[in-house]
Design an enzyme around this catalytic site. Structure first.
Site, PDB file in Angstrom:
ATOM      1  N   TYR A  95      49.868   4.082 -93.459  1.00 32.12           N
ATOM      2  CA  TYR A  95      50.341   2.918 -92.708  1.00 32.12           C
ATOM      3  C   TYR A  95      51.726   2.520 -93.214  1.00 32.12           C
ATOM      4  CZ  TYR A  95      49.967  -0.756 -89.356  1.00 32.12           C
ATOM      5  OH  TYR A  95      50.221  -1.549 -88.268  1.00 32.12           O
ATOM      6  N   ARG A 148      56.677  -4.505 -80.382  1.00 35.44           N
ATOM      7  CA  ARG A 148      57.370  -5.065 -81.567  1.00 35.44           C
ATOM      8  C   ARG A 148      56.723  -4.468 -82.810  1.00 35.44           C
ATOM      9  NH1 ARG A 148      56.417  -9.943 -85.208  1.00 35.44           N
ATOM     10  NH2 ARG A 148      55.145  -8.218 -85.917  1.00 35.44           N
ATOM     11  N   LYS A 166      46.002   1.458 -87.998  1.00 35.67           N
ATOM     12  CA  LYS A 166      45.333   0.186 -88.278  1.00 35.67           C
ATOM     13  C   LYS A 166      43.817   0.402 -88.359  1.00 35.67           C
ATOM     14  CE  LYS A 166      46.964  -3.906 -88.878  1.00 35.67           C
ATOM     15  NZ  LYS A 166      48.206  -4.537 -89.220  1.00 35.67           N
ATOM     16  N   GLU A 237      47.607  -5.648 -81.468  1.00 35.01           N
ATOM     17  CA  GLU A 237      48.495  -5.333 -82.586  1.00 35.01           C
ATOM     18  C   GLU A 237      49.894  -5.000 -82.078  1.00 35.01           C
ATOM     19  OE1 GLU A 237      47.559  -5.419 -85.831  1.00 35.01           O
ATOM     20  OE2 GLU A 237      49.551  -4.834 -86.517  1.00 35.01           O
ATOM     21  N   ASP A 238      50.886  -5.621 -82.692  1.00 29.97           N
ATOM     22  CA  ASP A 238      52.285  -5.284 -82.440  1.00 29.97           C
ATOM     23  C   ASP A 238      52.688  -5.342 -80.968  1.00 29.97           C
ATOM     24  OD1 ASP A 238      52.717  -5.138 -85.085  1.00 29.97           O
ATOM     25  OD2 ASP A 238      52.910  -2.966 -85.221  1.00 29.97           O
ATOM     26  N   ASP A 260      46.083  -9.481 -85.277  1.00 35.79           N
ATOM     27  CA  ASP A 260      46.367  -9.440 -86.714  1.00 35.79           C
ATOM     28  C   ASP A 260      47.747  -9.987 -87.048  1.00 35.79           C
ATOM     29  OD1 ASP A 260      45.911  -8.682 -89.480  1.00 35.79           O
ATOM     30  OD2 ASP A 260      47.497  -7.221 -89.099  1.00 35.79           O
ATOM     31  N   ASP A 261      48.731  -9.749 -86.173  1.00 38.24           N
ATOM     32  CA  ASP A 261      50.097 -10.221 -86.476  1.00 38.24           C
ATOM     33  C   ASP A 261      50.132 -11.742 -86.574  1.00 38.24           C
ATOM     34  OD1 ASP A 261      51.259  -7.565 -86.177  1.00 38.24           O
ATOM     35  OD2 ASP A 261      50.730  -7.822 -84.076  1.00 38.24           O
ATOM     36  N   ASN A 400      60.301  -9.219 -94.903  1.00 41.16           N
ATOM     37  CA  ASN A 400      60.355  -7.834 -95.336  1.00 41.16           C
ATOM     38  C   ASN A 400      61.044  -6.995 -94.256  1.00 41.16           C
ATOM     39  OD1 ASN A 400      58.155  -6.690 -93.527  1.00 41.16           O
ATOM     40  ND2 ASN A 400      56.969  -8.265 -94.570  1.00 41.16           N
TER      41      ASN A 400
HETATM   42  P1  NAI Z   1      61.344 -14.312 -85.935  1.00 41.68           P
HETATM   43  O1  NAI Z   1      62.527 -13.526 -85.527  1.00 41.68           O
HETATM   44  O2  NAI Z   1      60.371 -14.781 -84.894  1.00 41.68           O
HETATM   45  O3  NAI Z   1      61.827 -15.628 -86.740  1.00 41.68           O
HETATM   46  C1  NAI Z   1      62.883 -15.656 -87.652  1.00 41.68           C
HETATM   47  C2  NAI Z   1      63.233 -17.120 -87.906  1.00 41.68           C
HETATM   48  O4  NAI Z   1      64.193 -17.183 -88.967  1.00 41.68           O
HETATM   49  C3  NAI Z   1      63.843 -17.838 -86.716  1.00 41.68           C
HETATM   50  O5  NAI Z   1      63.251 -19.110 -86.588  1.00 41.68           O
HETATM   51  C4  NAI Z   1      65.310 -17.996 -87.094  1.00 41.68           C
HETATM   52  O6  NAI Z   1      65.907 -19.148 -86.534  1.00 41.68           O
HETATM   53  C5  NAI Z   1      65.190 -18.128 -88.597  1.00 41.68           C
HETATM   54  N1  NAI Z   1      66.460 -17.848 -89.292  1.00 41.68           N
HETATM   55  C6  NAI Z   1      67.360 -16.894 -89.032  1.00 41.68           C
HETATM   56  N2  NAI Z   1      68.436 -17.040 -89.847  1.00 41.68           N
HETATM   57  C7  NAI Z   1      68.170 -18.102 -90.640  1.00 41.68           C
HETATM   58  C8  NAI Z   1      68.882 -18.743 -91.679  1.00 41.68           C
HETATM   59  N3  NAI Z   1      70.082 -18.318 -92.072  1.00 41.68           N
HETATM   60  N4  NAI Z   1      68.294 -19.811 -92.265  1.00 41.68           N
HETATM   61  C9  NAI Z   1      67.088 -20.249 -91.893  1.00 41.68           C
HETATM   62  N5  NAI Z   1      66.377 -19.681 -90.908  1.00 41.68           N
HETATM   63  C10 NAI Z   1      66.904 -18.609 -90.292  1.00 41.68           C
HETATM   64  O7  NAI Z   1      60.595 -13.430 -87.022  1.00 41.68           O
HETATM   65  P2  NAI Z   1      59.094 -13.531 -87.527  1.00 41.68           P
HETATM   66  O8  NAI Z   1      58.209 -12.655 -86.718  1.00 41.68           O
HETATM   67  O9  NAI Z   1      58.727 -14.965 -87.624  1.00 41.68           O
HETATM   68  O10 NAI Z   1      59.183 -12.844 -88.976  1.00 41.68           O
HETATM   69  C11 NAI Z   1      60.036 -13.353 -89.967  1.00 41.68           C
HETATM   70  C12 NAI Z   1      59.923 -12.527 -91.235  1.00 41.68           C
HETATM   71  O11 NAI Z   1      58.673 -12.753 -91.831  1.00 41.68           O
HETATM   72  C13 NAI Z   1      60.039 -11.017 -91.046  1.00 41.68           C
HETATM   73  O12 NAI Z   1      60.875 -10.490 -92.032  1.00 41.68           O
HETATM   74  C14 NAI Z   1      58.651 -10.531 -91.263  1.00 41.68           C
HETATM   75  O13 NAI Z   1      58.676  -9.222 -91.807  1.00 41.68           O
HETATM   76  C15 NAI Z   1      58.124 -11.526 -92.249  1.00 41.68           C
HETATM   77  N6  NAI Z   1      56.688 -11.591 -92.231  1.00 41.68           N
HETATM   78  C16 NAI Z   1      55.975 -11.296 -93.367  1.00 41.68           C
HETATM   79  C17 NAI Z   1      54.607 -11.303 -93.365  1.00 41.68           C
HETATM   80  C18 NAI Z   1      53.823 -10.983 -94.588  1.00 41.68           C
HETATM   81  O14 NAI Z   1      54.339 -10.959 -95.644  1.00 41.68           O
HETATM   82  N7  NAI Z   1      52.523 -10.699 -94.480  1.00 41.68           N
HETATM   83  C19 NAI Z   1      53.883 -11.601 -92.149  1.00 41.68           C
HETATM   84  C20 NAI Z   1      54.719 -11.920 -91.006  1.00 41.68           C
HETATM   85  C21 NAI Z   1      56.071 -11.917 -91.074  1.00 41.68           C
END
Ligand code: NAI
Length: 542
Positions: A95, A148, A166, A237-238, A260-261, A400
């Site tokens: 994965y 996505r 998955k 998923e995704d 799951d997301d 990440n």
């Molecule tokens: P998204 O694109 O929906 O949201 C990103 C957010 O960050 C937006 O609200 C945007 O306005 C904000 N942003 C961008 N630049 C910024 C800045 N300079 N200052 C403050 N905020 C800023 O993305 P999503 O799906 O919410 O994912 C975000 C991150 O979280 C990804 O890197 C993802 O890999 C990570 N993630 C980690 C998880 C885990 O550790 N299990 C689970 C889900 C997401």
């Protein structure tokens, strides 16, 4: 044409029954396999050693992935025996992160089909097409549009390995029996023009369907699943962010399904927070939480935190007031006019600011969660400001891959003299600060969704709701030992993952029984009952 006397090789080509060199002399005689296999007879352990040797000689994880998928096509028992011998080692190969490379070149790597490939054009015939699947007792489907994928965006049919991987994790991590698991790629077209132009692309070369068309396609798909595979759970998923949210809301109360997301991600973040709060000796309802990022991850986690605080006795409004958001346009406050309804729920009174450190001073969070995708957003000033206000600040840079993390654990520990409680979206190496070794936690969804899947497999519930994911989070958090917590670990050790998942599944199953959602009788000893139905990767007799 040469006439075949007997389909002697059928069993050797059937991954579910094939034992390769482990067929005993007796079996070889009985099944007419004498002379069709090398004469040496191996045990399963010896076969695993051979597989490990092959893997060792491969030059990259992508090559290891390709080899392991080939093994799964030849001998499923040996495949799972290998994975289950050391899930922590093999999950990153079958994965994330290796699967990202496999997806990118899927059309070029393609060898043989696995699971099902449906398209929007099968609307009107989904029931008939699903009936082509040879196994009737399908217990879980993982379905992705490839809209996505990980950090890769919309990759359409190249996302086909995702539901496959998955579901393989259901078995590798939680021993969910693999024969009732069906991966499906739902082709709704792709916005990825480069892929559509790739001569070896395996999917529809069309722009993606509209939301209305997706809903119509999925309405029929979900109904067809319920009719062809009654009681089957659908794991989304995704899918593209808004499709994911919309589809979950559309079917959550009508079908046995989860995403799951959204739910798994929120649950694993909550699990880390529960452990951190066990260390601090406090409750969630007593915290102030600031999210850096207000996208789908932030909203999903925030909403589950609210439900958890409501369980603790807070009103929904009071719970929401404990949570603040900060995004690319700064602090989410009441005067902002660019908020969507799910963000607006977390808009409070406050002075507009585009400086995160300023937002920290205003909102005084004890918990800072990074889901912004902005590397370095948690500066020394931000972290130190938190540490000034709280003895043990909880800091989760979850973005990440690694180069997007808001700060490294090394920085968070160093800037707080080892006081911070840290979990990240990826596994960072251990950190030493002032002679003490810290082991930063990894908020990896694999702690949650296989356990939830196992609980669903066992209890056959009518529905699964968000609160089941709170039970999964609590079940996970409660398994971090005091000694591990002392090292800053916020998640259970990965080396005991199967036992951990079964314990978590037991907690989720208890919740499902308590809610009256199970369709089977509640056993006396839920854990022993679940354990008895887990998959064991051993060869059956001939
Ligand atoms: P998204 O694109 O929906 O949201 C990103 C957010 O960050 C937006 O609200 C945007 O306005 C904000 N942003 C961008 N630049 C910024 C800045 N300079 N200052 C403050 N905020 C800023 O993305 P999503 O799906 O919410 O994912 C975000 C991150 O979280 C990804 O890197 C993802 O890999 C990570 N993630 C980690 C998880 C885990 O550790 N299990 C689970 C889900 C997401």
């Amino acid at each position: 044409m040469t006439e075949r006397i007997r389909p002697v090789t059928d069993i050797l080509n059937d991954p579910l029954r094939n034992k390769g060199t482990a067929f005993t002399e007796d079996e070889r005689r009985k099944l007419h396999l004498e002379g069709l296999l090398p004469s040496g007879i191996d045990t399963l352990d010896k076969q695993i050693d051979r597989v490990l040797g092959h893997l060792e000689s491969k030059p990259s994880d992508l090559e290891r992935y390709i080899y392991l998928m080939g093994l799964c096509d030849r001998n499923e028992t040996l495949f799972y025996a290998t994975l289950m011998s050391d899930p922590a080692r093999f999950v990153p190969i079958v994965y994330d992160p290796t699967i990202a490379d496999a997806c990118l070149s899927y059309g070029h790597l393609y060898r043989r089909p696995r699971g099902m490939y449906l398209t929007r054009h099968m609307k009107g015939r989904f029931r008939k097409v699903l009936s082509n699947w040879p196994i009737k007792d399908v217990r879980a489907i993982c379905v992705s549009s490839g809209g996505r994928i990980l950090g890769l965006g919309d990759i359409g049919a190249n996302g086909a390995p995702i539901p496959i991987g998955k579901l393989q994790l259901y078995t590798a991590c939680a021993a969910v029996p693999p024969d009732g698991l069906l991966p499906i790629h739902m082709d709704i077209g792709t916005s990825n023009a480069a892929l559509r132009a790739d001569a070896l692309y395996t999917g529809l070369r069309e722009e993606p369907a509209s939301s209305d068309e997706i809903d119509a396609v999925m309405d029929e798909f979900v109904a067809a699943v319920q009719s062809v595979f009654p009681g089957c759970c659908i794991h989304f998923e995704d899918w593209k962010g808004d499709d994911a949210i919309r589809l979950l809301a559309r079917y959550q109360d009508k079908a046995l399904c989860f995403n799951d997301d959204i739910q798994g991600t929120a649950s694993v973040a909550l699990a880390g927070l529960i452990t951190a709060l066990q260390i601090v000796g406090s409750t969630l309802g007593e915290q102030r939480i600031l999210f850096a990022g207000a996208g789908s991850a932030a909203i999903g986690i925030a909403d589950l935190l609210v439900e958890t605080m409501v369980q603790e006795g807070l009103s929904r409004q009071a719970a929401r007031e404990r949570i603040a958001l900060f995004d690319i346009n700064g602090l989410v406050e009441k005067r902002r006019r660019d908020l969507n309804p799910s963000q607006a729920r977390y808009a409070h009174d406050g002075a507009p600011t585009r400086e995160l450190a300023d937002a920290v001073r205003q909102t005084k969070p004890s918990i800072l969660i990074g889901v912004s995708t902005v590397h370095g957003l948690f500066t020394e000033q931000v972290v130190k400001t938190m540490a000034k206000m709280h003895e043990r600040p909880i800091i989760f840079p979850l973005s990440n891959p690694t180069d997007k993390a808001e700060c490294t654990p090394q920085q968070a520990y160093a800037w707080t003299q080892g006081k911070a409680l840290v979990a990240c979206g990826v596994q960072f190496p251990d950190v030493e600060v002032d002679g003490k070794t810290f082991h930063p936690g990894q908020a990896n969804n694999f702690y949650i969704f296989p356990a939830v899947a196992l609980a669903i497999y066992a209890t056959r519930p009518k529905r699964i709701d968000d609160t089941a994911f709170i039970a999964a989070a609590r079940g996970t958090a409660d398994q971090v030992s005091a000694a591990d917590r002392d090292k800053g670990m916020l998640y259970p050790q990965q080396k005991n993952i199967l036992a951990t998942e079964i314990t978590t599944a037991t907690r989720v199953a208890e919740y499902i029984f308590d809610q009256g959602q199970a369709t089977v009788e509640r056993p006396e000893d839920i854990r022993a009952w679940i354990e008895a139905m887990t998959y064991k990767p051993v060869y059956a007799g001939a």
